[in-house]
Design a protein around this motif. Structure first.
Motif, PDB file in Angstrom:
ATOM      1  N   VAL A 278       0.865  -1.180   0.000  1.00 58.37           N
ATOM      2  CA  VAL A 278       0.000   0.000   0.000  1.00 58.37           C
ATOM      3  C   VAL A 278       0.904   1.232   0.000  1.00 58.37           C
ATOM      4  CG1 VAL A 278      -1.738   1.315   1.284  1.00 58.37           C
ATOM      5  CG2 VAL A 278      -1.885  -1.174   1.174  1.00 58.37           C
ATOM      6  N   VAL A 279       0.607   2.187  -0.894  1.00 64.19           N
ATOM      7  CA  VAL A 279       1.436   3.388  -1.034  1.00 64.19           C
ATOM      8  C   VAL A 279       0.615   4.627  -0.720  1.00 64.19           C
ATOM      9  CG1 VAL A 279       2.780   4.813  -2.623  1.00 64.19           C
ATOM     10  CG2 VAL A 279       2.982   2.320  -2.704  1.00 64.19           C
ATOM     11  N   LEU A 280       1.208   5.520   0.087  1.00 64.00           N
ATOM     12  CA  LEU A 280       0.583   6.799   0.429  1.00 64.00           C
ATOM     13  C   LEU A 280       1.533   7.911  -0.010  1.00 64.00           C
ATOM     14  CD1 LEU A 280      -0.360   4.558   2.622  1.00 64.00           C
ATOM     15  CD2 LEU A 280      -1.226   6.534   3.888  1.00 64.00           C
ATOM     16  N   PRO A 281       1.330   8.477  -1.202  1.00 64.60           N
ATOM     17  CA  PRO A 281       2.273   9.479  -1.729  1.00 64.60           C
ATOM     18  C   PRO A 281       1.903  10.914  -1.377  1.00 64.60           C
ATOM     19  CG  PRO A 281       0.767   8.775  -3.452  1.00 64.60           C
ATOM     20  CD  PRO A 281       0.339   8.070  -2.197  1.00 64.60           C
ATOM     21  N   TYR A 282       1.334  11.147  -0.198  1.00 63.61           N
ATOM     22  CA  TYR A 282       0.722  12.419   0.173  1.00 63.61           C
ATOM     23  C   TYR A 282       1.726  13.572   0.214  1.00 63.61           C
ATOM     24  CZ  TYR A 282      -2.850   9.205   2.093  1.00 63.61           C
ATOM     25  OH  TYR A 282      -3.776   8.213   2.293  1.00 63.61           O
ATOM     26  N   ASP A 283       1.216  14.777  -0.014  1.00 64.01           N
ATOM     27  CA  ASP A 283       1.993  16.005   0.180  1.00 64.01           C
ATOM     28  C   ASP A 283       1.939  16.488   1.623  1.00 64.01           C
ATOM     29  OD1 ASP A 283       3.257  16.577  -2.154  1.00 64.01           O
ATOM     30  OD2 ASP A 283       1.784  18.000  -2.898  1.00 64.01           O
ATOM     31  N   LYS A 284       0.831  16.177   2.301  1.00 65.45           N
ATOM     32  CA  LYS A 284       0.604  16.695   3.654  1.00 65.45           C
ATOM     33  C   LYS A 284      -0.222  15.672   4.417  1.00 65.45           C
ATOM     34  CE  LYS A 284      -0.392  21.076   4.132  1.00 65.45           C
ATOM     35  NZ  LYS A 284      -1.111  22.380   4.171  1.00 65.45           N
ATOM     36  N   ALA A 285       0.106  15.477   5.694  1.00 64.90           N
ATOM     37  CA  ALA A 285      -0.655  14.521   6.511  1.00 64.90           C
ATOM     38  C   ALA A 285      -0.349  14.746   7.974  1.00 64.90           C
ATOM     39  CB  ALA A 285      -0.325  13.086   6.123  1.00 64.90           C
ATOM     40  N   SER A 286      -1.321  14.433   8.820  1.00 67.19           N
ATOM     41  CA  SER A 286      -1.103  14.387  10.259  1.00 67.19           C
ATOM     42  C   SER A 286      -0.749  12.969  10.683  1.00 67.19           C
ATOM     43  CB  SER A 286      -2.353  14.866  10.998  1.00 67.19           C
ATOM     44  OG  SER A 286      -2.455  16.282  10.957  1.00 67.19           O
ATOM     45  N   GLN A 287      -1.555  12.018  10.240  1.00 69.01           N
ATOM     46  CA  GLN A 287      -1.365  10.595  10.471  1.00 69.01           C
ATOM     47  C   GLN A 287      -2.206   9.894   9.409  1.00 69.01           C
ATOM     48  OE1 GLN A 287      -4.532   9.644  11.300  1.00 69.01           O
ATOM     49  NE2 GLN A 287      -5.147  11.710  11.822  1.00 69.01           N
ATOM     50  N   SER A 288      -2.447   8.606   9.526  1.00 72.02           N
ATOM     51  CA  SER A 288      -3.225   7.921   8.500  1.00 72.02           C
ATOM     52  C   SER A 288      -3.896   6.683   9.054  1.00 72.02           C
ATOM     53  CB  SER A 288      -2.332   7.525   7.317  1.00 72.02           C
ATOM     54  OG  SER A 288      -3.040   6.670   6.432  1.00 72.02           O
ATOM     55  N   GLY A 289      -5.225   6.661   8.954  1.00 69.97           N
ATOM     56  CA  GLY A 289      -5.957   5.459   9.287  1.00 69.97           C
ATOM     57  C   GLY A 289      -5.636   4.320   8.344  1.00 69.97           C
ATOM     58  N   VAL A 290      -5.339   4.640   7.071  1.00 71.26           N
ATOM     59  CA  VAL A 290      -4.968   3.604   6.106  1.00 71.26           C
ATOM     60  C   VAL A 290      -3.704   2.888   6.570  1.00 71.26           C
ATOM     61  CG1 VAL A 290      -4.215   3.172   3.732  1.00 71.26           C
ATOM     62  CG2 VAL A 290      -6.089   4.764   4.165  1.00 71.26           C
ATOM     63  N   LEU A 291      -2.715   3.645   7.022  1.00 77.08           N
ATOM     64  CA  LEU A 291      -1.483   3.025   7.515  1.00 77.08           C
ATOM     65  C   LEU A 291      -1.754   2.170   8.751  1.00 77.08           C
ATOM     66  CD1 LEU A 291       1.292   5.780   7.249  1.00 77.08           C
ATOM     67  CD2 LEU A 291       1.092   3.677   5.917  1.00 77.08           C
ATOM     68  N   ALA A 292      -2.605   2.655   9.646  1.00 79.00           N
ATOM     69  CA  ALA A 292      -2.911   1.895  10.855  1.00 79.00           C
ATOM     70  C   ALA A 292      -3.611   0.580  10.511  1.00 79.00           C
ATOM     71  CB  ALA A 292      -3.772   2.733  11.798  1.00 79.00           C
ATOM     72  N   VAL A 293      -4.553   0.633   9.563  1.00 82.62           N
ATOM     73  CA  VAL A 293      -5.256  -0.586   9.143  1.00 82.62           C
ATOM     74  C   VAL A 293      -4.281  -1.548   8.470  1.00 82.62           C
ATOM     75  CG1 VAL A 293      -7.008  -1.497   7.566  1.00 82.62           C
ATOM     76  CG2 VAL A 293      -7.516   0.513   8.960  1.00 82.62           C
ATOM     77  N   ALA A 294      -3.455  -1.032   7.549  1.00 79.40           N
ATOM     78  CA  ALA A 294      -2.505  -1.884   6.843  1.00 79.40           C
ATOM     79  C   ALA A 294      -1.538  -2.553   7.818  1.00 79.40           C
ATOM     80  CB  ALA A 294      -1.732  -1.065   5.810  1.00 79.40           C
ATOM     81  N   ARG A 295      -1.113  -1.818   8.812  1.00 81.16           N
ATOM     82  CA  ARG A 295      -0.176  -2.396   9.777  1.00 81.16           C
ATOM     83  C   ARG A 295      -0.818  -3.537  10.547  1.00 81.16           C
ATOM     84  NH1 ARG A 295       3.814   1.014  13.775  1.00 81.16           N
ATOM     85  NH2 ARG A 295       4.692  -0.755  14.894  1.00 81.16           N
TER      86      ARG A 295
END
Length: 360
Positions: A278-295
């Protein structure tokens, strides 16, 4: 007034769907398991979830259909002010905790909810989920003002703690717990079939809302250099970023298998579980629910080195650089070690109870 050692905890997430709602559901579960009385106030069209130990109150009018144009946000705001806020004021008793979650980057509604919560000796807690606004300077100013209204602020990355400190504020940092259903082999196989991906094909997935600042275009650019046995898949709701990326993929001859639209949690989790990366190529972020789910599903991730993404991703790359993204993708796909699935849920409960000023 003397506050009870274990006052009621009222979580407020008004939309009833997507990542912030799913976080609020899991947080409510964990707090309920710790012996607290938890009520989750949320949207009338909320996702169908089972959250034992939590009272669900669908008191917010927040339709999922986004085709209403300018009338939709104005209708939401009107009912929010006329119905939801009076309901919260009546339903959350004196001495209780009111924990406001997110409110979809709508600074004015956030400010109102927090301000109303301050009455009747309630302890007001705020989790912005994003410490920046996607809706312009005025909304950003309202969001910054809203951060000064609650008694306590909880954020979900150390990067956001630093953002708060630069603004002269303090915040508690908690792991970003998420409601994550297990995916069956049949569900994973269904996604692999949809992506036309056999065992010899690596699926690189972009998952979540497709917004311009989430830079799916950088991933499309990187895919121009991919080998034939690598496939780009996209799942998620279009929030203004899909048309440009689809045109870019067509112009460069990049094969993208996309299902553009909102996915219920079970399908979304199954897609993440079925992907190789899973790739998150964001310019700006605080955190990510997608990353938490993937982990939690042990799916490896690559993310831009912005905000709190670097704290959960398996590997990072320089934001906006498709060549460095390819380096990270190649390296991660060559790595045989699955990511550590652990998110410390006990620590999450402890940090929330600390913010609620309750003994663990």
């Amino acid at each position: 007034m003397t506050r009870s050692a274990r006052p009621e905890i009222h979580l407020f997430e008004p939309s009833g769907y997507a990542g912030v709602f799913q976080h609020a559901c899991r947080l409510g579960q964990l707090l309920g398991e710790s012996g607290r009385h938890v009520v989750l106030h949320t949207g009338h069209e909320h996702e169908k979830v089972r959250i034992d130990g939590v009272d669900l109150c669908p008191c917010s009018w927040w339709p999922r259909d986004r085709r209403g144009g300018a009338r939709r946000p104005s209708a939401i705001a009107r009912r929010f002010v006329c119905r939801t806020l009076p309901h919260l004021h009546a339903a959350v008793p004196p001495g209780a905790v009111l924990h406001v979650q997110g409110i979809a980057a709508a600074g004015a509604l956030t400010l109102l909810a927090l301000s109303v919560g301050r009455f009747r000796d309630r302890l007001v807690v705020y989790s912005p989920h994003d410490t920046f606004s996607r809706r312009g300077r005025v909304d950003g100013a309202l969001l910054r003002l809203a951060l000064r209204v609650p008694h306590e602020v909880i954020v979900y990355s150390h990067a956001d703690v630093e953002v708060l400190r630069r603004r002269g504020l303090e915040g508690h940092c908690s792991p970003l717990v998420q409601l994550v259903p297990a995916a069956s082999d049949d569900e994973r196989l269904a996604w692999r079939n949809e992506w036309r991906a056999g065992t010899d094909v690596s699926v690189v997935l972009f998952a979540g809302c497709i917004r311009p600042e989430k830079r799916l275009d950088v991933l499309v650019e990187s895919a121009r250099q991919w080998p034939a046995n690598r496939r780009l898949a996209v799942v998620g709701e279009d929030r203004g970023g899909w048309a440009h990326c689809a045109e870019l993929a067509h112009a460069h001859g990049v094969d993208v298998v996309a299902r553009v639209g909102f996915l219920e949690l079970g399908e979304f989790a199954a897609a993440i579980s079925a992907a190789d990366l899973v790739v998150l190529p964001y310019d700006k972020a605080s955190q990510s629910g997608v990353l938490a789910v993937a982990r939690q599903l042990r799916t490896p991730t690559v993310a831009a080195n912005v905000g709190g993404l670097r704290e959960l991703a398996s590997r990072t790359f320089r934001a906006g650089d498709p060549h460095d993204l390819n380096r990270a993708i190649d390296a991660q796909l060559a790595c045989a070690v699955a990511p550590d699935p652990s998110l410390d849920e006990d620590l999450a409960v402890t940090m929330h109870l600390l913010a609620y000023r309750q003994p663990a």
